[in-house]
Scaffold this motif. Structure first.
Motif, PDB file in Angstrom:
ATOM      1  N   ASP A 107      -3.791 -26.133  20.395  1.00 50.53           N
ATOM      2  CA  ASP A 107      -3.936 -25.489  21.704  1.00 50.53           C
ATOM      3  C   ASP A 107      -5.063 -26.190  22.465  1.00 50.53           C
ATOM      4  N   PRO A 108      -4.881 -27.492  22.778  1.00 48.82           N
ATOM      5  CA  PRO A 108      -5.981 -28.271  23.370  1.00 48.82           C
ATOM      6  C   PRO A 108      -6.409 -27.792  24.745  1.00 48.82           C
ATOM      7  N   PHE A 109      -5.522 -27.120  25.481  1.00 45.90           N
ATOM      8  CA  PHE A 109      -5.869 -26.628  26.812  1.00 45.90           C
ATOM      9  C   PHE A 109      -6.312 -25.163  26.786  1.00 45.90           C
ATOM     10  N   GLU A 110      -6.386 -24.603  25.568  1.00 47.12           N
ATOM     11  CA  GLU A 110      -6.845 -23.228  25.342  1.00 47.12           C
ATOM     12  C   GLU A 110      -6.132 -22.239  26.270  1.00 47.12           C
ATOM     13  N   VAL A 111      -4.808 -22.248  26.171  1.00 45.87           N
ATOM     14  CA  VAL A 111      -3.995 -21.347  26.993  1.00 45.87           C
ATOM     15  C   VAL A 111      -3.565 -20.099  26.228  1.00 45.87           C
ATOM     16  N   ALA A 112      -3.894 -20.023  24.920  1.00 49.01           N
ATOM     17  CA  ALA A 112      -3.547 -18.814  24.164  1.00 49.01           C
ATOM     18  C   ALA A 112      -4.129 -17.613  24.892  1.00 49.01           C
ATOM     19  N   ASP A 113      -3.272 -16.671  25.254  1.00 49.16           N
ATOM     20  CA  ASP A 113      -3.690 -15.600  26.155  1.00 49.16           C
ATOM     21  C   ASP A 113      -3.903 -14.286  25.418  1.00 49.16           C
ATOM     22  N   LYS A 114      -2.828 -13.646  25.034  1.00 52.13           N
ATOM     23  CA  LYS A 114      -2.938 -12.356  24.362  1.00 52.13           C
ATOM     24  C   LYS A 114      -1.796 -12.190  23.377  1.00 52.13           C
ATOM     25  N   ASP A 115      -2.003 -11.289  22.411  1.00 43.76           N
ATOM     26  CA  ASP A 115      -0.981 -11.030  21.404  1.00 43.76           C
ATOM     27  C   ASP A 115       0.203 -10.300  22.026  1.00 43.76           C
ATOM     28  N   GLY A 116       1.385 -10.678  21.580  1.00 43.70           N
ATOM     29  CA  GLY A 116       2.595 -10.012  22.035  1.00 43.70           C
ATOM     30  C   GLY A 116       3.349  -9.409  20.867  1.00 43.70           C
ATOM     31  N   ARG A 117       4.467  -8.826  21.155  1.00 40.99           N
ATOM     32  CA  ARG A 117       5.269  -8.160  20.125  1.00 40.99           C
ATOM     33  C   ARG A 117       5.829  -9.189  19.151  1.00 40.99           C
ATOM     34  N   ALA A 118       5.725  -8.868  17.862  1.00 40.12           N
ATOM     35  CA  ALA A 118       6.280  -9.752  16.829  1.00 40.12           C
ATOM     36  C   ALA A 118       7.760  -9.480  16.654  1.00 40.12           C
ATOM     37  N   GLN A 119       8.520 -10.533  16.405  1.00 41.41           N
ATOM     38  CA  GLN A 119       9.940 -10.378  16.121  1.00 41.41           C
ATOM     39  C   GLN A 119      10.284 -11.088  14.822  1.00 41.41           C
ATOM     40  N   GLN A 120      11.096 -10.450  14.019  1.00 42.70           N
ATOM     41  CA  GLN A 120      11.525 -11.018  12.753  1.00 42.70           C
ATOM     42  C   GLN A 120      12.771 -11.872  12.984  1.00 42.70           C
ATOM     43  N   LEU A 121      12.777 -13.035  12.380  1.00 41.58           N
ATOM     44  CA  LEU A 121      13.891 -13.958  12.521  1.00 41.58           C
ATOM     45  C   LEU A 121      14.443 -14.333  11.151  1.00 41.58           C
ATOM     46  N   THR A 122      15.655 -14.831  11.157  1.00 39.40           N
ATOM     47  CA  THR A 122      16.259 -15.368   9.939  1.00 39.40           C
ATOM     48  C   THR A 122      16.451 -16.869  10.127  1.00 39.40           C
ATOM     49  N   ALA A 123      16.653 -17.558   9.021  1.00 44.49           N
ATOM     50  CA  ALA A 123      16.896 -18.996   9.091  1.00 44.49           C
ATOM     51  C   ALA A 123      18.161 -19.284   9.900  1.00 44.49           C
ATOM     52  N   GLU A 124      19.149 -18.419   9.772  1.00 40.01           N
ATOM     53  CA  GLU A 124      20.399 -18.614  10.510  1.00 40.01           C
ATOM     54  C   GLU A 124      20.166 -18.528  12.018  1.00 40.01           C
ATOM     55  N   GLN A 125      19.332 -17.594  12.442  1.00 35.79           N
ATOM     56  CA  GLN A 125      19.036 -17.469  13.870  1.00 35.79           C
ATOM     57  C   GLN A 125      18.339 -18.721  14.399  1.00 35.79           C
ATOM     58  N   ILE A 126      17.415 -19.228  13.620  1.00 29.66           N
ATOM     59  CA  ILE A 126      16.685 -20.424  14.048  1.00 29.66           C
ATOM     60  C   ILE A 126      17.636 -21.616  14.125  1.00 29.66           C
ATOM     61  N   ASN A 127      18.473 -21.795  13.112  1.00 31.36           N
ATOM     62  CA  ASN A 127      19.416 -22.915  13.109  1.00 31.36           C
ATOM     63  C   ASN A 127      20.396 -22.823  14.271  1.00 31.36           C
ATOM     64  N   ALA A 128      20.770 -21.591  14.646  1.00 29.67           N
ATOM     65  CA  ALA A 128      21.710 -21.396  15.747  1.00 29.67           C
ATOM     66  C   ALA A 128      21.003 -21.292  17.090  1.00 29.67           C
ATOM     67  N   GLN A 129      19.666 -21.425  17.085  1.00 30.38           N
ATOM     68  CA  GLN A 129      18.850 -21.294  18.302  1.00 30.38           C
ATOM     69  C   GLN A 129      19.062 -19.945  18.989  1.00 30.38           C
ATOM     70  N   ASP A 130      19.304 -18.937  18.152  1.00 30.67           N
ATOM     71  CA  ASP A 130      19.494 -17.570  18.647  1.00 30.67           C
ATOM     72  C   ASP A 130      18.205 -16.795  18.416  1.00 30.67           C
ATOM     73  N   VAL A 131      17.165 -17.150  19.183  1.00 27.19           N
ATOM     74  CA  VAL A 131      15.833 -16.597  18.938  1.00 27.19           C
ATOM     75  C   VAL A 131      15.348 -15.721  20.087  1.00 27.19           C
ATOM     76  N   GLY A 132      16.184 -15.503  21.064  1.00 26.52           N
ATOM     77  CA  GLY A 132      15.777 -14.704  22.223  1.00 26.52           C
ATOM     78  C   GLY A 132      15.210 -15.583  23.323  1.00 26.52           C
ATOM     79  N   ARG A 133      15.337 -15.118  24.534  1.00 26.28           N
ATOM     80  CA  ARG A 133      14.941 -15.934  25.683  1.00 26.28           C
ATOM     81  C   ARG A 133      13.452 -16.276  25.726  1.00 26.28           C
ATOM     82  N   PRO A 134      12.517 -15.323  25.493  1.00 27.20           N
ATOM     83  CA  PRO A 134      11.091 -15.676  25.588  1.00 27.20           C
ATOM     84  C   PRO A 134      10.682 -16.814  24.647  1.00 27.20           C
ATOM     85  N   LEU A 135      11.092 -16.726  23.381  1.00 25.36           N
ATOM     86  CA  LEU A 135      10.736 -17.790  22.445  1.00 25.36           C
ATOM     87  C   LEU A 135      11.476 -19.075  22.794  1.00 25.36           C
TER      88      LEU A 135
END
Length: 283
Positions: A187-215
């Motif tokens: 984070d070289p520009f130090e843009v980390a802002d605030k904590d947000g809601r955590a979401q649980q993912l599966t390997a299948e979701q990641i491989n299919a790029q089905d991770v939700g619009r924000p991520l």
């Protein structure tokens, strides 16, 4: 052939350097070396150590020989090393000048390098850690690396490697101090802002790029992508970071190849620091 006498020194011989650095706290700069200088000082580390040497991969064999000769001159001029048998080598060079036909023949003379304590300290610590955190920083400018070598609760060697093959070594007296160096890499520009809601993912979701619009937007809009991997006897967790113009997202994987235990969320600075600290030295 080069003979290095001091790489495997007992760490007690560096008590003064360690004591001064650890007493001051934070991260204390130790020294800088190039790929070529490391190859001269500790050639076995090119295959034994996890730190990359990107510059050497760009050179031909002949170019490497020239680079090594220049690196040795640089090390001597900076008093990072002392050549113990300089008179013998001078005589050898004078003979080669007088008899050029013998220049390519084996001389039978080793270069006796006596390494300065702070140089030997860095080379010893990077070889002897049982646990390390390896970090890759991907940007449009290329790939840079940071490695944190864990030796004790109050002793960490941090090695930053630029895409051009410059290695910057420092000592840290706590996992949190070492984590701050890593945090600025991902984070070289130090843009980390605030904590947000955590979401649980599966390997299948990641491989299919089905991770939700924000991520998905964070992945596609990332200016800096960080990949953090724990290197130890037992496979450790993995952490991927995506730094955009205004936020940092993390994807944390508990174990490699796990089908579950994958958590994604936006994070603030404190949480990012804590996550990296936990990777370096689990509580």
């Amino acid at each position: 052939m080069m003979q290095n006498r001091d790489i495997d020194m007992d760490l007690q011989e560096f008590r003064g350097i360690l004591g001064e650095a650890l007493a001051e706290g934070g991260s204390q700069r130790l020294l800088r070396l190039t790929d070529e200088e490391i190859a001269v000082l500790d050639p076995d580390s090119l295959t034994d150590c996890v730190a990359p040497t990107p510059r050497l991969g760009e050179l031909s064999e002949q170019e490497r020989e020239w680079a090594y000769a220049t690196a040795l001159r640089s090390l001597v001029s900076r008093e990072a090393v002392e050549v113990g048998n300089i008179d013998e080598l001078d005589a050898l060079l004078r003979k080669a000048d007088a008899q050029p036909e013998t220049a390519s023949q084996p001389s039978g003379v080793d270069v006796d390098l006596r390494i300065a304590p702070e140089v030997s300290l860095a080379l010893t610590l990077r070889r002897s850690a049982d646990r390390a955190l390896a970090v890759e920083q991907h940007t449009s400018a290329g790939v840079a690396h940071t490695l944190v070598y864990v030796h004790a609760d109050d002793l960490f060697l941090v090695e930053r490697v630029t895409s051009g093959g410059l290695h910057m070594f420092s000592l840290a007296s706590s996992a949190a101090d070492a984590a701050d160096v890593v945090r600025l890499a991902v984070d070289p520009f130090e843009v980390a802002d605030k904590d947000g809601r955590a979401q649980q993912l599966t390997a299948e979701q990641i491989n299919a790029q089905d991770v939700g619009r924000p991520l998905n937007d964070a992945i596609n809009g990332a200016l800096v992508v960080g990949q953090l991997v724990v290197l130890a006897d037992a496979p450790g967790p993995l952490l991927t970071t995506y730094a955009t113009e205004d936020s940092v997202w993390t994807v944390h994987v508990e174990k490699p190849q796990a089908v579950s235990g994958i958590t994604a969320r936006p994070v603030g600075t404190n949480t990012l620091r804590k996550m990296i600290t936990q990777l370096i030295l689990p509580s």
